[in-house]
Design a protein around this motif. Structure first.
Motif, PDB file in Angstrom:
ATOM      1  N   UNK A 195     -15.375  12.732  25.997  1.00  0.00           N
ATOM      2  CA  UNK A 195     -15.217  11.400  25.423  1.00  0.00           C
ATOM      3  C   UNK A 195     -13.895  11.298  24.677  1.00  0.00           C
ATOM      4  N   UNK A 196     -13.453  10.055  24.500  1.00  0.00           N
ATOM      5  CA  UNK A 196     -12.302   9.748  23.652  1.00  0.00           C
ATOM      6  C   UNK A 196     -12.763   8.731  22.615  1.00  0.00           C
ATOM      7  N   UNK A 197     -12.518   9.038  21.351  1.00  0.00           N
ATOM      8  CA  UNK A 197     -12.898   8.137  20.263  1.00  0.00           C
ATOM      9  C   UNK A 197     -11.691   7.939  19.347  1.00  0.00           C
ATOM     10  N   UNK A 198     -11.749   6.877  18.554  1.00  0.00           N
ATOM     11  CA  UNK A 198     -10.646   6.593  17.634  1.00  0.00           C
ATOM     12  C   UNK A 198     -11.155   5.905  16.379  1.00  0.00           C
ATOM     13  N   UNK A 199     -10.485   6.159  15.265  1.00  0.00           N
ATOM     14  CA  UNK A 199     -10.671   5.389  14.043  1.00  0.00           C
ATOM     15  C   UNK A 199      -9.496   4.426  13.960  1.00  0.00           C
ATOM     16  N   UNK A 200      -9.762   3.162  14.220  1.00  0.00           N
ATOM     17  CA  UNK A 200      -8.707   2.169  14.381  1.00  0.00           C
ATOM     18  C   UNK A 200      -8.140   1.699  13.042  1.00  0.00           C
ATOM     19  N   UNK A 201      -6.866   1.303  13.066  1.00  0.00           N
ATOM     20  CA  UNK A 201      -6.261   0.687  11.885  1.00  0.00           C
ATOM     21  C   UNK A 201      -6.879  -0.674  11.629  1.00  0.00           C
ATOM     22  N   UNK A 202      -7.031  -1.443  12.716  1.00  0.00           N
ATOM     23  CA  UNK A 202      -7.676  -2.750  12.660  1.00  0.00           C
ATOM     24  C   UNK A 202      -8.713  -2.804  13.767  1.00  0.00           C
ATOM     25  N   UNK A 203      -9.806  -3.474  13.536  1.00  0.00           N
ATOM     26  CA  UNK A 203     -10.886  -3.529  14.510  1.00  0.00           C
ATOM     27  C   UNK A 203     -10.390  -4.055  15.854  1.00  0.00           C
ATOM     28  N   UNK A 204     -10.588  -3.264  16.901  1.00  0.00           N
ATOM     29  CA  UNK A 204     -10.185  -3.664  18.249  1.00  0.00           C
ATOM     30  C   UNK A 204      -8.724  -3.465  18.572  1.00  0.00           C
ATOM     31  N   UNK A 205      -7.940  -2.867  17.657  1.00  0.00           N
ATOM     32  CA  UNK A 205      -6.488  -2.802  17.830  1.00  0.00           C
ATOM     33  C   UNK A 205      -6.032  -1.824  18.908  1.00  0.00           C
ATOM     34  N   UNK A 206      -6.910  -0.919  19.337  1.00  0.00           N
ATOM     35  CA  UNK A 206      -6.485   0.089  20.322  1.00  0.00           C
ATOM     36  C   UNK A 206      -6.566  -0.405  21.756  1.00  0.00           C
ATOM     37  N   UNK A 207      -7.181  -1.561  21.995  1.00  0.00           N
ATOM     38  CA  UNK A 207      -7.323  -2.054  23.372  1.00  0.00           C
ATOM     39  C   UNK A 207      -6.925  -3.525  23.477  1.00  0.00           C
ATOM     40  N   UNK A 208      -5.914  -3.914  22.702  1.00  0.00           N
ATOM     41  CA  UNK A 208      -5.476  -5.312  22.716  1.00  0.00           C
ATOM     42  C   UNK A 208      -4.763  -5.653  24.015  1.00  0.00           C
TER      43      UNK A 208
END
Length: 501
Positions: A195-208
């Motif tokens: 799996x790949x997980x992330x703690x984002x800076x802003x909600x949803x910001x990693x897949x904009x």
């Protein structure tokens, strides 16, 4: 047998067809799940509950040591998965089997602890434009698996460079999502998940953006393939940077890409994909220039060249633009030729190779088809002061008659591999010292063969004379595409007239 269906796909570098076939069969089972359109948080067993899952894929018969081996490579060489990175500088690398690792911010319970901590600096290729970034990497063992946490350390979040995900941190995980069912005596396979997980800076910001989504897709695919590769104990036999060093090549490639790539990608008049041909030819030009700088006497003038079967002519244009005198020949002109300007010398003509000679320092044959086996012969017969060397990148296999070749494939080799060996053997018998290099280009036909003539230029004259006699009797020049098109049009007109009558 299933593995036999994959052996026809083997690349030139394959040396163990059985292992390679098993590896490809495993790749065919790659069925990832992406979470780009939904904000799904997962419990990772780490020290925070705001981990967003980006992608996952089940993998069979894998072990955590395979995952750890991949992570070790990616930690030491970030450039393997982040293309804008030139190299990785390891500042600190410590391992710990206890629960009191001083660098860890994780819960130090018996089932959750750091087993390795790394501090590293990522150095970009464009040092004058892009900043370096310092990063901590923690390998954490949890109750159900292992995570590799990548934690950027910029002074401010706005200082995260473009090539790095805009996250507080991201992680690759190996999760033991299932094991052998004790009630099923016939079930022997454990089911594991990457799996790949992330703690984002802003909600949803990693897949904009779609580009961000493609990056995560590519990473889960690479993670799956690399882990499967470790499982089979496969080691790729290709060695890059044998003739031309990596640093010299990448520096020249970045220089030429900055000069030429954007213009030609945006102004490409052909129907072919400019992103493939432009970047590939820039890479080849960069490698050739570095090679010439190594081979050439610095007291002499820059080497001259001819590119036989030059196609779209971009390689010739790039070398001319960088100050190298030379020209290209192809059966038919291309639309893009008119866009290069008067300083690029491109000539449309059909070559009769057994009659053809040149007066240059180097002969180039980049995917020159039926001309490739003739280039060592042409070089041997040509009359420059020191006899020309040659650089060929073979593609479709042709013999000296111009006909396509077929090979009896033997274990550990592909047809392309055998054709490369055929050209190397031919060049050696013509008196050349031969070197091979696997180029860093987006093509499976990526072997460059470099030939430089020895001091005894008459040693193989009888062999060359025999080749010339064979060529005069058997060689048939390819019909130009323009002639083929005219023949097709004429036949179409005849059919239309017959229907009208």
């Amino acid at each position: 047998m299933q593995s036999e269906n994959y052996e026809s796909q083997l690349g030139a570098e394959a040396t163990d067809t059985h292992t390679e076939a098993l590896r490809l069969a495993s790749f065919a089972k790659f069925k990832p799940t992406y979470y780009h359109d939904e904000l799904k948080c997962v419990s990772t067993g780490l020290d925070s509950n705001d981990w967003r899952i980006l992608a996952e894929a089940e993998i069979e018969d894998s072990e955590d040591l395979h995952f750890l081996s991949v992570m070790d490579k990616w930690i030491r060489e970030a450039e393997l998965i982040i293309p804008p990175i030139k190299n990785t500088e390891i500042v600190e690398d410590t391992s710990s089997s206890n629960h009191n690792d001083p660098h860890s911010n994780v819960n130090r319970s018996a089932t959750n602890y750091v087993i390795r901590h790394v501090c590293r600096v990522l150095v970009p290729k464009r040092k004058n434009k892009d900043p370096t970034i310092r990063e901590h990497v923690d390998i954490v063992r949890t109750k159900n698996g292992i995570f590799a946490r990548f934690i950027p350390q910029p002074a401010e979040t706005m200082e995260i460079p473009f090539y790095y995900p805009r996250v507080h941190e991201f992680a690759f995980g190996y999760i033991e999502s299932g094991s052998m069912d004790s009630d099923d005596k016939n079930h022997h396979e454990s089911s594991c998940k990457l799996i790949i997980v992330a703690r984002e800076l802003d909600t949803g910001s990693t897949t904009v953006t779609s580009k961000q989504c493609m990056i995560w897709k590519d990473l889960i695919k690479r993670l799956y393939k690399w882990t499967a590769t470790e499982r089979f104990g496969y080691q790729k036999r290709v060695l890059h940077d044998v003739i031309v060093g990596y640093d010299a090549y990448t520096a020249k490639y970045q220089e030429l890409k900055a000069k030429y790539a954007l213009h030609w990608v945006e102004n490409w008049p052909e129907q072919t994909d400019p992103r493939k041909f432009v970047y590939e030819d820039i890479a080849i030009a960069s490698w050739i220039i570095c090679l010439w700088q190594q081979k050439q006497d610095p007291q002499k003038q820059r080497p001259t060249f001819v590119d036989l079967g030059c196609g779209n002519g971009l390689l010739v244009h790039l070398l001319n633009s960088e100050g190298f005198s030379g020209y290209g020949i192809d059966q038919c002109s291309r639309k893009v030729w008119n866009n290069f300007g008067e300083d690029t010398d491109l000539r449309a003509q059909t070559l009769i190779p057994y009659e053809f000679t040149v007066d240059v320092d180097w002969i180039i044959g980049n995917h020159a088809d039926e001309l490739v086996p003739w280039i060592p012969v042409i070089a041997t017969r040509s009359s420059s002061a020191s006899r020309p060397g040659f650089i060929v990148i073979p593609c479709c296999p042709h013999d000296l008659s111009g006909s396509k070749m077929s090979f009896q494939v033997i274990p550990g080799q592909s047809k392309y591999h055998l054709y490369v060996n055929y050209i190397v053997d031919l060049a050696s018998k013509c008196g050349f010292g031969v070197e091979k290099e696997y180029l860093r280009i987006p093509s499976t036909k990526n072997v460059a063969i470099v030939g430089t003539l020895g001091t005894d230029t008459n040693a193989n004259s009888l062999f060359v004379d025999n080749l010339l006699q064979t060529g005069a009797q058997e060689f048939i020049a390819r019909v130009p595409d323009s002639v083929k098109n005219e023949i097709r049009l004429e036949k179409a007109r005849e059919r239309a007239k017959a229907l009208a009558d």
